[in-house]
Design a protein around this motif. Structure first.
Motif: not given
Length: 115
Positions: A98-113
């Motif tokens: 969840a932290e990884y996904r939040a960091a990815q979203e905050a950086s404008g990237g998309s988390a892997p499906a």
């Protein structure tokens, strides 16, 4: 936590070893033998006082309570301890994801499906 930390702060700390074996067993509605058994199974490792007495934290008591629920339902103690360990590891992995996904979203990237 340093000894000079105020008592109220230490008692609010989930990891502070505030409970003796007798008090922990009483709170869980079990015996000191049960606490020793889950210690031998390496589910929890109580801290020791200067006199060598076991001391348990609130976090450890929650883990012990979950093991007791499983044992009360007929699960062998070793299996109950393993289940609780795996549940704890899964919860930690989910938190990290969840932290990884939040960091990815905050950086404008998309988390892997997720698969």
């Amino acid at each position: 936590m340093p000894a000079d930390t105020p008592l109220s702060n230490r008692l609010d700390d989930d990891d502070y070893p505030a409970y003796t074996m007798g008090r922990a067993a009483e709170m869980l509605g079990t015996t000191p033998g049960f606490l020793r058994a889950i210690g031998e199974a390496r589910l929890i490792t109580p801290l020791r006082s200067e006199g060598g007495h076991r001391r348990y934290s609130r976090y450890q008591l929650r883990i012990a309570a979950r093991a007791r629920e499983l044992v009360d339902r007929g699960t062998p103690i070793e299996a109950a301890c393993r289940i609780v360990i795996l549940e704890d590891q899964l919860e930690e992995a989910q938190r990290i994801n969840a932290e990884y996904r939040a960091a990815q979203e905050a950086s404008g990237g998309s988390a892997p499906a997720a698969s």
